[in-house]
Scaffold this active site. Structure first.
Site, mmCIF file in Angstrom:
data_model
loop_
_atom_site.group_PDB
_atom_site.id
_atom_site.type_symbol
_atom_site.label_atom_id
_atom_site.label_comp_id
_atom_site.label_asym_id
_atom_site.label_seq_id
_atom_site.Cartn_x
_atom_site.Cartn_y
_atom_site.Cartn_z
ATOM 1 N N HIS A 1 0.838 -1.222 0.000
ATOM 2 C CA HIS A 1 0.000 0.000 0.000
ATOM 3 C C HIS A 1 0.863 1.258 0.000
ATOM 4 O O HIS A 1 0.421 2.310 0.462
ATOM 5 C CB HIS A 1 -0.947 0.021 1.208
ATOM 6 C CG HIS A 1 -1.631 -1.285 1.461
ATOM 7 N ND1 HIS A 1 -2.821 -1.631 0.870
ATOM 8 C CD2 HIS A 1 -1.258 -2.355 2.209
ATOM 9 C CE1 HIS A 1 -3.169 -2.846 1.265
ATOM 10 N NE2 HIS A 1 -2.235 -3.314 2.074
ATOM 11 N N SER B 1 14.401 21.872 -16.187
ATOM 12 C CA SER B 1 13.199 22.667 -16.397
ATOM 13 C C SER B 1 13.628 24.038 -16.888
ATOM 14 O O SER B 1 14.655 24.559 -16.465
ATOM 15 C CB SER B 1 12.438 22.780 -15.068
ATOM 16 O OG SER B 1 11.683 23.978 -15.056
ATOM 17 N N LYS C 1 15.785 21.711 -11.045
ATOM 18 C CA LYS C 1 15.131 20.439 -11.362
ATOM 19 C C LYS C 1 15.876 19.540 -12.327
ATOM 20 O O LYS C 1 16.545 19.987 -13.245
ATOM 21 C CB LYS C 1 13.725 20.716 -11.922
ATOM 22 C CG LYS C 1 12.832 21.275 -10.822
ATOM 23 C CD LYS C 1 11.383 21.126 -11.101
ATOM 24 C CE LYS C 1 10.972 19.725 -11.402
ATOM 25 N NZ LYS C 1 9.530 19.604 -11.472
ATOM 26 N N GLU D 1 9.486 8.386 -17.291
ATOM 27 C CA GLU D 1 8.123 8.902 -17.485
ATOM 28 C C GLU D 1 7.602 8.584 -18.888
ATOM 29 O O GLU D 1 6.448 8.170 -19.067
ATOM 30 C CB GLU D 1 8.092 10.422 -17.262
ATOM 31 C CG GLU D 1 8.186 10.798 -15.800
ATOM 32 C CD GLU D 1 8.293 12.302 -15.616
ATOM 33 O OE1 GLU D 1 7.552 12.839 -14.804
ATOM 34 O OE2 GLU D 1 9.131 12.942 -16.279
#
Ligand code: ARG
Length: 488
Positions: A164, A291, A297, A304
């Site tokens: 979980h 970024s 970043k 992804e």
């Protein structure tokens, strides 16, 4: 029809048609701009067919020689980019056949004896896919090796295991990686299995009903390497099924979709692990992007994208299933729509496997003999995270069970201890013995060994468990398994 007229499709099939196709319909029905990638398989299939026709006396040896010579030239033209693909000739098959006829005359026109584009295209796609499956099997092996290498170096690195997405019990980082090796090993088995049904010959079924010529289909199957492990030729046994069956494409897509689902799960973990909140791993800069607005970043673009591309591959599977569901026997033009999803699935899977192998395992550096640029592991961050989440609570419960408490009672005692640790903002192992004994008198000094991360790992010494001895044994098993598969 003289052979130098054969550069329009209408001329390639019949004088029956009284009006030309509009340009829109031509573009709509043509496949040549995507199916030309089948050219090698098309030539290979044609040569096997021609060789058999000559052996059976259906065409002459001179015709065969002319076909072989013409095909050699066509091969050269395609390889050097000189071949002129014509939309008017609809698909790869008619383009190559028309060029052959242009080059060698009547012998080229005899090639299509006892054959139809229906069994021809089914054969081409199978031949092409078989070779792609072989490459994918190799790439799946390389990805497993990359995971095994990283696992070997991190058997004793402890991370929180989750259920979980809540910290559950400590596990070895290597153990976690080996879970993916299991997935990719099953994927390889599925691919092997799909390969068997892909490697079966439709040619000789002609348009749908078989043919009047005395074909030797077994001979063609042998020439094309469509044989089983014992060398028995594999030939589709029902002509209607042979020209219309695309099960192999669907099965391949299903197997490919599952590989991508596994890659996608791994991607999701990498993305989480790379976030500042976890900080477990880093991947090399070349797999990330910055970024334009936030200078701090580094985004995990490759994982992804892989997660995103999984949607595409799963979609192709749905597309192929839907393509087939309403088709009556036998061949229908619908089947031309099998190619783009299949090609895109192969391309996506191939690139994804290659990139993941490098992203995880790195690239060999000839100067050092080492591999550079693989995944970097922050063992300390993993350990800290495992400590934070009371991951050894089960170990304390198991300790009490060994001292004679029923498990449910032990569970309750440990819940009290966790509550106390939470209120002191410390780990279970940081509670003084006197405090622990306040929860149960059976607790003694040896409890601290049990509650350490290493102690917890070592205790799970069952087959398939996370104890380092078990993990090492699994690494060896996988190495031996892969080694055996790699033998010719
Ligand atoms: N381009 C076609 C395909 O991909 C080849 C078979 C065409 N057969 C036919 N009867 N029109 O399916």
């Amino acid at each position: 029809m003289s052979h130098n007229q054969l550069d329009k499709k209408s001329e390639a099939w019949s004088a029956l048609f009284s009006e030309p196709m509009s340009d829109l319909v031509k573009r709509y029905t043509a496949s040549v701009f995507f199916d030309q990638r089948l050219w090698k398989a098309d030539i290979e299939g044609s040569l096997a067919h021609a060789e058999m026709l000559a052996a059976q006396g259906v065409i002459s040896q001179q015709d065969l020689a002319a076909i072989v010579k013409g095909m050699a030239q066509i091969r050269g033209e395609i390889e050097t980019g000189q071949f002129e693909w014509k939309l008017d000739l609809e698909d790869v098959h008619l383009n190559i056949e028309a060029r052959l006829t242009q080059l060698v005359g009547d012998a080229g026109k005899r090639l299509h004896t006892g054959r139809s584009r229906n069994d021809q295209v089914a054969t081409d796609v199978r031949l092409w896919l078989r070779d792609e499956i072989d490459l994918i099997l190799k790439l799946l092996g390389e990805l497993q090796h990359a995971l095994l290498e990283v696992a070997t170096k991190h058997v004793d690195v402890v991370m929180p295991g989750y259920t979980h997405l809540q910290v559950a019990q400590p596990v070895s980082f290597a153990h976690h990686l080996l879970a993916y090796v299991e997935m990719f090993a099953r994927d390889a088995e599925r691919m092997q299995d799909v390969r068997k049904r892909t490697n079966c010959l439709p040619l000789g079924s002609a348009a749908l009903a078989g043919t009047v010529y005395p074909l030797d289909r077994h001979r063609v199957a042998k020439t094309l390497g469509m044989v089983d492990a014992q060398g028995t030729p594999m030939v589709c046994q029902n002509s209607l099924d042979a020209v219309s069956d695309r099960d192999f494409a669907i099965e391949f897509s299903a197997a490919a979709a599952l590989v991508m689902v596994h890659i996608s799960r791994l991607s999701e973990e990498l993305i989480l692990w790379m976030s500042q909140n976890f900080g477990f791993v880093k991947i090399a800069d070349r797999f990330t992007t910055g970024s334009s607005i936030m200078p701090q970043k580094k985004n995990p673009d490759v994982p992804e994208l892989a997660r995103g591309k999984t949607g595409r591959v799963v979609g192709h599977l749905m597309g192929l299933l839907t393509l087939m569901k309403g088709q009556p026997l036998a061949y229908n033009k619908d089947n031309q729509e099998d190619k783009e999803p299949l090609f895109d699935t192969v391309d996506t899977l191939r690139d994804t496997l290659r990139i993941f192998t490098e992203m995880i395992g790195g690239q060999p550096n000839p100067a050092t003999g080492q591999k550079d640029g693989g995944i970097t592991v922050n063992a300390q961050a993993m350990e800290q995270a495992a400590l934070k989440g009371y991951a050894t609570a089960t170990d304390l419960a198991d300790y009490l069970v060994k001292k004679g408490l029923p498990f449910r009672d032990a569970h309750e005692v440990v819940a009290q201890a966790v509550k106390a640790a939470l209120s002191h903002a410390c780990d279970l192992s940081e509670l003084p013995l006197s405090v622990l004994q306040g929860f149960h008198t059976a607790i003694e000094k040896d409890v601290y060994g049990v509650m350490s991360l290493g102690g917890s790992l070592n205790a799970r010494n069952t087959l398939g468990g996370t104890a380092p001895v078990q993990v090492k044994a699994q690494i060896e098993r996988h190495r031996a398994r892969l080694h055996q598969k790699e033998q010719p």
